[in-house]
Write a protein that holds these residues in place. Structure first.
Motif, PDB file in Angstrom:
ATOM      1  N   LEU A  20       0.787  -1.259  -0.023  1.00 27.77           N
ATOM      2  CA  LEU A  20       0.041  -0.093  -0.030  1.00 27.77           C
ATOM      3  C   LEU A  20       0.935   1.284  -0.081  1.00 27.77           C
ATOM      4  N   VAL A 120      -6.233  -5.986  -2.150  1.00 27.57           N
ATOM      5  CA  VAL A 120      -6.661  -4.903  -1.417  1.00 27.57           C
ATOM      6  C   VAL A 120      -5.798  -3.621  -1.126  1.00 27.57           C
ATOM      7  N   GLN A 123      -5.735  -1.312  -4.320  1.00 27.55           N
ATOM      8  CA  GLN A 123      -6.732  -0.918  -4.576  1.00 27.55           C
ATOM      9  C   GLN A 123      -7.005   0.301  -3.782  1.00 27.55           C
ATOM     10  N   LEU A 124      -6.808   0.134  -2.402  1.00 27.08           N
ATOM     11  CA  LEU A 124      -7.036   1.274  -1.519  1.00 27.08           C
ATOM     12  C   LEU A 124      -6.139   2.407  -1.695  1.00 27.08           C
ATOM     13  N   ARG A 127      -7.231   4.562  -4.729  1.00 31.42           N
ATOM     14  CA  ARG A 127      -8.402   5.286  -4.575  1.00 31.42           C
ATOM     15  C   ARG A 127      -8.142   6.305  -3.623  1.00 31.42           C
ATOM     16  N   ASN A 128      -7.174   6.725  -2.929  1.00 31.76           N
ATOM     17  CA  ASN A 128      -6.677   7.551  -2.152  1.00 31.76           C
ATOM     18  C   ASN A 128      -5.123   7.720  -2.032  1.00 31.76           C
ATOM     19  N   LEU A 132      -3.092   8.513   1.781  1.00 31.53           N
ATOM     20  CA  LEU A 132      -2.498   7.377   2.368  1.00 31.53           C
ATOM     21  C   LEU A 132      -1.125   7.413   2.239  1.00 31.53           C
TER      22      LEU A 132
END
Length: 423
Positions: A20, A120, A123-124, A127-128, A132
């Motif tokens: 992430l 996951v 993808q997070l 989106r932002n 993040l």
């Protein structure tokens, strides 16, 4: 066994956090982070990491590799063996128990790692990315300091391989014009900007690529008065032309010597004074026909009359530029002052009737064509000349880039109308 399971879960979560952080910081746009740099330590850290992607990516890769090795060791050697022993105790053949135990654990851990540790989190991050990146950047900075020696070695090794491949180091974050147009399209489709706003922004980008020759009203379309006109002749000419600023030409030399303001002429006439063109003459700046549009704009800003005369390299008068010409270049004006002659008309059959004077770059942008089709020319008429390499006759046509161009109207030697249709 519960301890081993918890360790594997923690390792998978750590892998997800690293994945992430990697995608969020790489995807975050500096333009959105810079306004927050002075207010947020996370934003400043994210910008620093983005400025040196080699070190950051090496740090993340070290963490992901270690997590992968530890996860594999625990899943195969520990959890796999425990499951194999459990199956063997239930009467399953020892060889089958070992294969099923280790295989099942590996498949399950791989599945959970893909979902929780990769898909996951990424993808997070998409989106932002900025939000993040601000949260995760401080921890990544600490991690990069802890692993600094290994990161330095890996970063240098990666640069060496890139150098051997012929990829010289270039840390500049370049944004191409095509990317800007793509962003504008996405913003328009998402409802962020209106159609008119998008067209105007595109016009500003086209404007910076133009020259004075592409902005000017050409000489043949400029109405002028003679310097030696009598008062009655000048009044009649001013009434006929009716523009706020009118160029004045020396009849003997053909040189444009300045302009006369309609307001000044009106004051003289209202006082019943004789209209003396020489007395009302005003000097205006002169620019080369190759002057960049942005330089022309700067000159017009400094001019009291917002007018500039355009001359070529041989000293011949080429045309006139006013602030109205600049506005038309940006907004994509559809006419030249004659309301009966729009630049482009889309007909019922889908073909387009295009005026020869229409700017070539604006025309190409509307049809999604390459601007190189016009070569060094600035108008659609010039595009036709560039493609045909000669002055065409009435009714002649050619096909290029999936479109058929037909000359349907000539004004003397000037290409006046072109019919454009998709092939």
């Amino acid at each position: 066994m519960i301890t081993e399971v918890l360790i594997v879960v923690v390792l998978i979560v750590v892998n997800g956090v690293l994945a992430l952080s990697e995608l969020a910081i790489v995807s975050a746009r500096p333009a959105r982070l810079k306004p927050l740099e002075g207010k947020s330590r996370g934003a400043a850290a994210a910008l620093r990491l983005g400025e040196n992607p080699g070190r950051f990516l090496s740090t993340v890769q070290i963490g992901i590799t270690l997590v992968g090795v530890l996860s594999g060791a625990f899943s195969g050697a520990t959890l796999g063996n425990r499951l194999a022993q459990f199956l063997a105790s239930k009467g399953v053949d020892a060889d089958w128990a070992s294969t099923l135990g280790v295989g099942s654990v590996v498949v399950l851990i791989t599945y959970v790692s893909l979902i929780v540790g990769e898909l996951v989190p990424k993808q997070l991050a998409l989106r932002n990315p900025e939000g993040l990146a601000i949260r995760m950047a401080p921890a990544m900075v600490v991690l990069s300091k802890v692993a600094a020696p290994v990161v330095w070695f890996l970063d240098r090794s990666g640069r060496l391989v890139l150098w051997l491949m012929g990829q010289r180091e270039d840390n500049s974050n370049r944004v191409t014009e095509e990317e800007v147009h793509t962003i504008l399209s996405e913003a328009h489709e998402g409802g962020v900007i209106e159609t008119e706003e998008r067209a105007m922004i595109s016009g500003v980008m086209r404007f910076s690529d133009r020259s004075a020759k592409a902005l000017m009203t050409p000489r043949r379309d400029v109405e002028m008065i003679d310097l030696e006109m009598t008062s009655a002749e000048a009044v009649a000419a001013l009434r006929r032309i009716g523009r706020p600023r009118i160029p004045v030409q020396n009849r003997e030399t053909g040189e444009v010597v300045g302009i006369i303001r309609l307001a000044d002429a009106f004051v003289a006439v209202s006082k019943r004074e004789a209209l003396d063109v020489k007395a009302l003459l005003q000097d205006v700046p002169v620019v080369s026909d190759r002057t960049d549009a942005l330089d022309v704009l700067d000159i017009l800003k400094k001019s009291d009359d917002s007018v500039a005369l355009v001359y070529d390299e041989y000293g011949h008068f080429e045309g006139l530029i006013t602030s109205g010409d600049v506005l038309e270049a940006i907004t994509g004006a559809m006419d030249t002052g004659d309301d009966e002659e729009p630049a482009m008309i889309t007909r019922d059959d889908g073909s387009m009737l295009v005026a020869g004077w229409m700017a070539a770059d604006e025309f190409c942008d509307r049809l999604g064509l390459s601007r190189d089709l016009a070569g060094d020319y600035d108008t659609v008429a010039g595009l036709v000349l560039h493609q045909m390499r000669r002055l065409p006759g009435l009714g002649e046509s050619f096909t290029v880039a999936g479109h058929r161009f037909e000359v349907i109207d000539l004004d003397g030697l000037r290409i006046d109308k072109v019919l454009v249709s998709a092939v």
